[in-house]
Design a protein around this motif. Structure first.
Motif, PDB file in Angstrom:
ATOM      1  N   LEU A 156       0.826  -1.200   0.000  1.00  0.00           N
ATOM      2  CA  LEU A 156       0.000   0.000   0.000  1.00  0.00           C
ATOM      3  C   LEU A 156       0.866   1.258   0.000  1.00  0.00           C
ATOM      4  CD1 LEU A 156      -2.721   1.375   0.079  1.00  0.00           C
ATOM      5  CD2 LEU A 156      -2.794   1.031   2.567  1.00  0.00           C
ATOM      6  N   ARG A 157       1.939   1.244   0.765  1.00  0.00           N
ATOM      7  CA  ARG A 157       2.823   2.420   0.777  1.00  0.00           C
ATOM      8  C   ARG A 157       3.465   2.620  -0.596  1.00  0.00           C
ATOM      9  NH1 ARG A 157       5.416   5.362   4.958  1.00  0.00           N
ATOM     10  NH2 ARG A 157       7.227   6.502   4.195  1.00  0.00           N
ATOM     11  N   THR A 158       3.900   1.525  -1.215  1.00  0.00           N
ATOM     12  CA  THR A 158       4.463   1.617  -2.560  1.00  0.00           C
ATOM     13  C   THR A 158       3.426   2.172  -3.536  1.00  0.00           C
ATOM     14  OG1 THR A 158       5.817  -0.322  -2.067  1.00  0.00           O
ATOM     15  CG2 THR A 158       5.637   0.322  -4.377  1.00  0.00           C
ATOM     16  N   TYR A 159       2.196   1.728  -3.388  1.00  0.00           N
ATOM     17  CA  TYR A 159       1.091   2.198  -4.229  1.00  0.00           C
ATOM     18  C   TYR A 159       0.888   3.704  -4.055  1.00  0.00           C
ATOM     19  CZ  TYR A 159      -3.822   2.557  -5.800  1.00  0.00           C
ATOM     20  OH  TYR A 159      -4.998   2.908  -6.424  1.00  0.00           O
ATOM     21  N   VAL A 160       0.888   4.172  -2.805  1.00  0.00           N
ATOM     22  CA  VAL A 160       0.672   5.592  -2.537  1.00  0.00           C
ATOM     23  C   VAL A 160       1.828   6.426  -3.094  1.00  0.00           C
ATOM     24  CG1 VAL A 160       0.471   7.330  -0.714  1.00  0.00           C
ATOM     25  CG2 VAL A 160      -0.772   5.177  -0.516  1.00  0.00           C
ATOM     26  N   MET A 161       3.035   5.885  -3.025  1.00  0.00           N
ATOM     27  CA  MET A 161       4.192   6.638  -3.519  1.00  0.00           C
ATOM     28  C   MET A 161       4.170   6.814  -5.038  1.00  0.00           C
ATOM     29  SD  MET A 161       7.274   5.268  -1.065  1.00  0.00           S
ATOM     30  CE  MET A 161       8.485   6.293  -1.895  1.00  0.00           C
ATOM     31  N   SER A 162       3.289   6.085  -5.717  1.00  0.00           N
ATOM     32  CA  SER A 162       3.155   6.271  -7.164  1.00  0.00           C
ATOM     33  C   SER A 162       2.277   7.472  -7.500  1.00  0.00           C
ATOM     34  CB  SER A 162       2.579   5.005  -7.810  1.00  0.00           C
ATOM     35  OG  SER A 162       1.204   4.815  -7.448  1.00  0.00           O
ATOM     36  N   PHE A 163       1.598   8.047  -6.485  1.00  0.00           N
ATOM     37  CA  PHE A 163       0.728   9.199  -6.720  1.00  0.00           C
ATOM     38  C   PHE A 163       1.567  10.456  -6.924  1.00  0.00           C
ATOM     39  CE2 PHE A 163      -3.019   7.467  -3.941  1.00  0.00           C
ATOM     40  CZ  PHE A 163      -3.148   6.411  -4.810  1.00  0.00           C
ATOM     41  N   ASP A 164       1.034  11.384  -7.714  1.00  0.00           N
ATOM     42  CA  ASP A 164       1.683  12.693  -7.803  1.00  0.00           C
ATOM     43  C   ASP A 164       1.183  13.574  -6.659  1.00  0.00           C
ATOM     44  OD1 ASP A 164      -0.878  13.716  -8.508  1.00  0.00           O
ATOM     45  OD2 ASP A 164      -0.462  13.434 -10.634  1.00  0.00           O
ATOM     46  N   GLY A 165       1.784  14.747  -6.503  1.00  0.00           N
ATOM     47  CA  GLY A 165       1.449  15.628  -5.394  1.00  0.00           C
ATOM     48  C   GLY A 165      -0.006  16.054  -5.384  1.00  0.00           C
ATOM     49  N   GLU A 166      -0.564  16.311  -6.556  1.00  0.00           N
ATOM     50  CA  GLU A 166      -1.953  16.751  -6.645  1.00  0.00           C
ATOM     51  C   GLU A 166      -2.905  15.656  -6.190  1.00  0.00           C
ATOM     52  OE1 GLU A 166      -5.012  19.266  -7.005  1.00  0.00           O
ATOM     53  OE2 GLU A 166      -2.881  19.783  -7.248  1.00  0.00           O
ATOM     54  N   THR A 167      -2.610  14.420  -6.559  1.00  0.00           N
ATOM     55  CA  THR A 167      -3.459  13.293  -6.139  1.00  0.00           C
ATOM     56  C   THR A 167      -3.384  13.094  -4.633  1.00  0.00           C
ATOM     57  OG1 THR A 167      -3.124  12.209  -8.270  1.00  0.00           O
ATOM     58  CG2 THR A 167      -3.921  10.833  -6.458  1.00  0.00           C
ATOM     59  N   LEU A 168      -2.176  13.173  -4.061  1.00  0.00           N
ATOM     60  CA  LEU A 168      -2.017  13.060  -2.613  1.00  0.00           C
ATOM     61  C   LEU A 168      -2.842  14.125  -1.894  1.00  0.00           C
ATOM     62  CD1 LEU A 168       1.802  12.372  -2.191  1.00  0.00           C
ATOM     63  CD2 LEU A 168      -0.055  10.856  -1.506  1.00  0.00           C
ATOM     64  N   LYS A 169      -2.762  15.347  -2.388  1.00  0.00           N
ATOM     65  CA  LYS A 169      -3.496  16.453  -1.774  1.00  0.00           C
ATOM     66  C   LYS A 169      -4.998  16.211  -1.845  1.00  0.00           C
ATOM     67  CE  LYS A 169      -4.153  21.471  -2.044  1.00  0.00           C
ATOM     68  NZ  LYS A 169      -3.757  22.711  -2.761  1.00  0.00           N
ATOM     69  N   ARG A 170      -5.463  15.728  -2.990  1.00  0.00           N
ATOM     70  CA  ARG A 170      -6.902  15.492  -3.158  1.00  0.00           C
ATOM     71  C   ARG A 170      -7.407  14.426  -2.200  1.00  0.00           C
ATOM     72  NH1 ARG A 170      -6.759  14.152  -8.035  1.00  0.00           N
ATOM     73  NH2 ARG A 170      -7.277  11.934  -7.997  1.00  0.00           N
TER      74      ARG A 170
END
Length: 249
Positions: A156-170
């Protein structure tokens, strides 16, 4: 209620000579049963970022600013909201077998540079930064110690690290004013309304901050409750929105 997990009552010093506020049981196993295995690994990372070497110390007692503990509780609420949303997306893609390439591995080991952590003293919570886990994810680094020169990354952490900054913020943004209101009321019921005094220099006057005595096991329980409370809160928000469409796009 089904899991038989009671909420922590308002933080007040106990009537015995210890003066501690944490008179509740840990119930760690019950909390773990309320999350997916992947989310549990992320929660453990979050706890390690906050408590550092104190993660396994449940008995030592610290005298800590009540306001600081409340700030870490609120940050853990925000992290729990983010974690619930990304875990729902992860579980869906895992079921559909469309996870990004590389995330299908059970775990990935990475090397990292040692950075300053929140560990090694009774003041771990005093210096906690908002959203330590999200900051490390979006920045591509790992801000806490306690893992040694290398660490295992969960799927799951590896999956989240594939997100860009905008996706993380959303995904980290609470989607409705009703949710914000409930979280604020819940936190205030637990910690009370803080009296924040701004001195002429524009900084917060900490000379009159209320100090509380709490064990590191109690701090861990607070963080676990914060993450789990908002996880259920997110489920309710989704359920109501499916009928009344009240969340922001």
């Amino acid at each position: 209620m089904d899991a038989n997990v009671s909420l922590i009552p308002t933080l007040i010093p106990s009537s015995d000579n210890s003066g501690r506020v944490d008179t509740w049981p840990s119930q760690e196993g019950k909390f773990e049963s309320l999350h997916s295995p992947e989310a549990c690994e992320m929660i453990q990372n979050h706890l390690a970022l906050i408590l550092g070497n104190r993660l396994g110390d449940s008995t030592s007692v610290a005298q800590i600013s009540k306001l600081r503990v409340g700030q870490v509780y609120a940050a853990s609420v925000m992290y729990g909201y983010f974690l619930k949303r990304v875990d729902q997306r992860f579980q869906l893609e895992k079921t559909m077998k469309i996870l990004p390439q590389g995330v299908d591995n059970e775990e990935i080991e990475i090397q990292r540079k040692r950075k300053p952590s929140l560990e090694s003293s009774d003041e771990s919570f005093q210096n906690a930064q908002p959203h330590p886990e999200l900051s490390s994810l979006s920045g591509g680094g790992f801000s806490a110690g306690g893992f040694g020169p290398a660490m295992k990354l969960s799927r799951l952490r590896t999956y989240v690290m594939s997100f860009d900054g905008e996706t993380l913020k959303r995904y980290a943004t609470i989607r409705s004013k009703e949710a914000v209101s409930i979280i604020e009321k819940h936190t205030e019921a637990l910690f009370g309304r803080p009296e924040i005094i701004i001195i002429p220099e524009g900084t917060v006057d900490t000379s009159k901050e209320e100090l509380i005595k709490i064990s590191f096991g109690g701090l861990k329980r607070l963080v676990l409750e914060a993450v789990t409370f908002v996880s259920f809160h997110r489920d309710v928000e989704s359920y109501v929105d499916s009928r009344y469409h009240f969340v922001a796009n």
